[in-house]
Write a protein that holds these residues in place. Structure first.
Motif, PDB file in Angstrom:
ATOM      1  N   ARG A 136       0.834  -1.215   0.000  1.00  0.00           N
ATOM      2  CA  ARG A 136       0.000   0.000   0.000  1.00  0.00           C
ATOM      3  C   ARG A 136       0.864   1.259   0.000  1.00  0.00           C
ATOM      4  O   ARG A 136       0.468   2.299  -0.526  1.00  0.00           O
ATOM      5  CB  ARG A 136      -0.931  -0.011   1.211  1.00  0.00           C
ATOM      6  CG  ARG A 136      -1.827   1.226   1.303  1.00  0.00           C
ATOM      7  CD  ARG A 136      -2.884   1.066   2.364  1.00  0.00           C
ATOM      8  NE  ARG A 136      -3.880   0.095   1.952  1.00  0.00           N
ATOM      9  CZ  ARG A 136      -4.660  -0.591   2.799  1.00  0.00           C
ATOM     10  NH1 ARG A 136      -4.523  -0.414   4.100  1.00  0.00           N
ATOM     11  NH2 ARG A 136      -5.543  -1.452   2.351  1.00  0.00           N
ATOM     12  N   LYS A 189      -4.540   3.010  11.149  1.00  0.00           N
ATOM     13  CA  LYS A 189      -5.377   3.895  10.345  1.00  0.00           C
ATOM     14  C   LYS A 189      -5.217   5.338  10.821  1.00  0.00           C
ATOM     15  O   LYS A 189      -4.901   5.595  11.982  1.00  0.00           O
ATOM     16  CB  LYS A 189      -6.849   3.466  10.449  1.00  0.00           C
ATOM     17  CG  LYS A 189      -7.119   2.084   9.871  1.00  0.00           C
ATOM     18  CD  LYS A 189      -8.596   1.720   9.989  1.00  0.00           C
ATOM     19  CE  LYS A 189      -8.864   0.340   9.391  1.00  0.00           C
ATOM     20  NZ  LYS A 189     -10.302  -0.032   9.508  1.00  0.00           N
ATOM     21  N   ALA A 190      -5.464   6.262   9.924  1.00  0.00           N
ATOM     22  CA  ALA A 190      -5.375   7.674  10.271  1.00  0.00           C
ATOM     23  C   ALA A 190      -6.448   8.024  11.295  1.00  0.00           C
ATOM     24  O   ALA A 190      -7.570   7.504  11.239  1.00  0.00           O
ATOM     25  CB  ALA A 190      -5.537   8.534   9.022  1.00  0.00           C
ATOM     26  N   ARG A 192      -9.298  10.297  13.281  1.00  0.00           N
ATOM     27  CA  ARG A 192     -10.307  11.250  12.852  1.00  0.00           C
ATOM     28  C   ARG A 192      -9.777  12.670  13.059  1.00  0.00           C
ATOM     29  O   ARG A 192      -8.911  12.896  13.895  1.00  0.00           O
ATOM     30  CB  ARG A 192     -11.600  11.032  13.642  1.00  0.00           C
ATOM     31  CG  ARG A 192     -12.360   9.782  13.199  1.00  0.00           C
ATOM     32  CD  ARG A 192     -13.608   9.566  14.037  1.00  0.00           C
ATOM     33  NE  ARG A 192     -13.272   9.141  15.402  1.00  0.00           N
ATOM     34  CZ  ARG A 192     -14.184   8.881  16.328  1.00  0.00           C
ATOM     35  NH1 ARG A 192     -15.476   9.005  16.046  1.00  0.00           N
ATOM     36  NH2 ARG A 192     -13.815   8.494  17.539  1.00  0.00           N
ATOM     37  N   TYR A 225      -0.010   6.808   6.800  1.00  0.00           N
ATOM     38  CA  TYR A 225      -0.825   5.774   7.436  1.00  0.00           C
ATOM     39  C   TYR A 225      -1.088   4.634   6.464  1.00  0.00           C
ATOM     40  O   TYR A 225      -1.922   4.732   5.559  1.00  0.00           O
ATOM     41  CB  TYR A 225      -2.152   6.362   7.931  1.00  0.00           C
ATOM     42  CG  TYR A 225      -1.991   7.236   9.149  1.00  0.00           C
ATOM     43  CD1 TYR A 225      -1.980   6.677  10.420  1.00  0.00           C
ATOM     44  CD2 TYR A 225      -1.831   8.616   9.029  1.00  0.00           C
ATOM     45  CE1 TYR A 225      -1.827   7.474  11.546  1.00  0.00           C
ATOM     46  CE2 TYR A 225      -1.672   9.417  10.137  1.00  0.00           C
ATOM     47  CZ  TYR A 225      -1.676   8.838  11.399  1.00  0.00           C
ATOM     48  OH  TYR A 225      -1.512   9.636  12.512  1.00  0.00           O
ATOM     49  N   GLY A 227      -2.325   1.703   7.155  1.00  0.00           N
ATOM     50  CA  GLY A 227      -3.547   0.951   7.435  1.00  0.00           C
ATOM     51  C   GLY A 227      -4.750   1.468   6.690  1.00  0.00           C
ATOM     52  O   GLY A 227      -5.652   0.699   6.339  1.00  0.00           O
ATOM     53  N   SER A 228      -4.795   2.766   6.437  1.00  0.00           N
ATOM     54  CA  SER A 228      -5.946   3.359   5.765  1.00  0.00           C
ATOM     55  C   SER A 228      -5.589   4.019   4.442  1.00  0.00           C
ATOM     56  O   SER A 228      -6.477   4.466   3.714  1.00  0.00           O
ATOM     57  CB  SER A 228      -6.608   4.406   6.681  1.00  0.00           C
ATOM     58  OG  SER A 228      -5.670   5.402   7.074  1.00  0.00           O
ATOM     59  N   ASP A 230      -3.770   6.860   4.042  1.00  0.00           N
ATOM     60  CA  ASP A 230      -3.857   8.317   4.155  1.00  0.00           C
ATOM     61  C   ASP A 230      -2.480   8.912   4.441  1.00  0.00           C
ATOM     62  O   ASP A 230      -1.620   8.254   5.027  1.00  0.00           O
ATOM     63  CB  ASP A 230      -4.811   8.712   5.291  1.00  0.00           C
ATOM     64  CG  ASP A 230      -6.235   8.288   5.014  1.00  0.00           C
ATOM     65  OD1 ASP A 230      -6.812   8.773   4.023  1.00  0.00           O
ATOM     66  OD2 ASP A 230      -6.779   7.475   5.788  1.00  0.00           O
TER      67      ASP A 230
END
Length: 311
Positions: A136, A189-190, A192, A225, A227-228, A230
């Motif tokens: 990714r 993940k990023a 919020r 990031y 995982g997501s 971003d």
């Protein structure tokens, strides 16, 4: 932290000893001598957690997610050893098993992560997840166009106040014009938007250290990031970094006060469910170990406690 959520910071610990080793019978506990982003985050999250990790050095179980992050970091670091044309997703994925084997050789206790996986199915899935994270990264950055100035850079500086700051930076890029970019890889993940400031604290910490070491304010801070998928960026200024310095000084005063008085209070949050130290935490009916340092009356306790509430 024991083993970092992303990588080992054993050379950047805030006190002597190896992370997660525990204070042994003949080993003398010592007060913390420096501050790293991880340890600063621990204290802000829960002062008692900081004590367990830095003062008591209680052991923590290895985490599959954290260990996967360490493997991914190793691959992204070593990929730049290859010529630009060979920095491909296929080559990077192929490096994952070797990075795991190397890590396992260095830390044999990680084998317990897959002790009940006789057929190897869980390990295969875990490695495939690591490979997917590595792949990714290629959708977020192009390593064939990057030539980092530094990778896994250990930085340390002493502020005018005497506070010693330490840490590891995943990657430092320097433009031909001299502008500096600090890059950090995250395998989660990023956050919020309302939690982005907390995520940037680590990067501003590094920016402050680089500024004090080199006299140059980094042009950009970049969180990648995996995982997501971003990328979070922030362009700091001197005012930002002076604010971080003031915050760290107040934090360090609070840590020193707790070290002297032995008053390390738990701060319950939703993160308590993932803590390895519930058996020693009063919030869960546990009893902390006997405090291994000499306790002294608080000095200017009211003033420092007030500052602690602001960090």
């Amino acid at each position: 932290m024991g083993w970092s959520t992303e990588k080992a910071e054993s050379a950047a610990q805030d006190g002597p000893g190896e992370p997660g080793a525990g204070v042994q019978g003949g080993e003398q506990a010592r007060p913390p001598v420096a501050l790293s982003p991880s340890r600063a985050g621990d204290f802000m999250q829960c002062p008692l957690l900081y004590r367990f990790r830095v003062i008591d050095k209680l052991p923590e179980k290895p985490s599959a997610a954290a260990t996967r992050g360490t493997v991914v970091h190793a691959v992204l670091e070593r990929l730049f050893d290859a010529p630009a044309a060979e920095r491909t997703p296929t080559e990077a994925r192929a490096m994952v098993p070797g990075a795991w084997e190397k890590l396992l050789a260095e830390r044999p206790e990680l084998a317990e992560l897959f002790a009940d996986d006789a057929g190897g199915e869980r390990l295969a899935t875990w490695l495939a997840e690591a490979e997917a994270l590595v792949e990714r990264w290629f959708s977020l950055e192009d390593p064939t166009r990057l030539e980092p100035a530094e990778r896994e850079l250990y930085v340390e500086t002493v502020l005018d106040s005497g506070l010693r700051l330490r840490g590891f930076i995943d990657r430092v890029d320097v433009a031909p014009t001299g502008e500096v970019r600090i890059v950090d890889y995250k395998t989660g993940k990023a956050p919020r938007p309302q939690f982005a400031e907390g995520a940037l604290f680590q990067m501003k910490f590094y920016a402050l250290v680089v500024w004090r070491l080199r006299g140059v304010v980094p042009r950009r801070l970049q969180l990648v990031y995996l995982g997501s998928g971003d990328v979070l960026t922030y362009d700091p200024g001197e005012a930002d970094l002076r604010g971080v310095e003031r915050k760290l000084l107040a934090l360090w005063e609070a840590i020193q006060l707790a070290t002297r008085t032995g008053d390390w209070r738990p701060r319950p949050t939703k993160l308590c469910g993932w803590c390895d130290h519930q058996a020693h935490c009063p919030e869960f009916g546990g009893t902390p170990p006997v405090y291994p340092l000499q306790v002294r009356p608080a000095d200017e306790g009211g003033e420092q406690q007030g500052r602690m509430g602001q960090v």
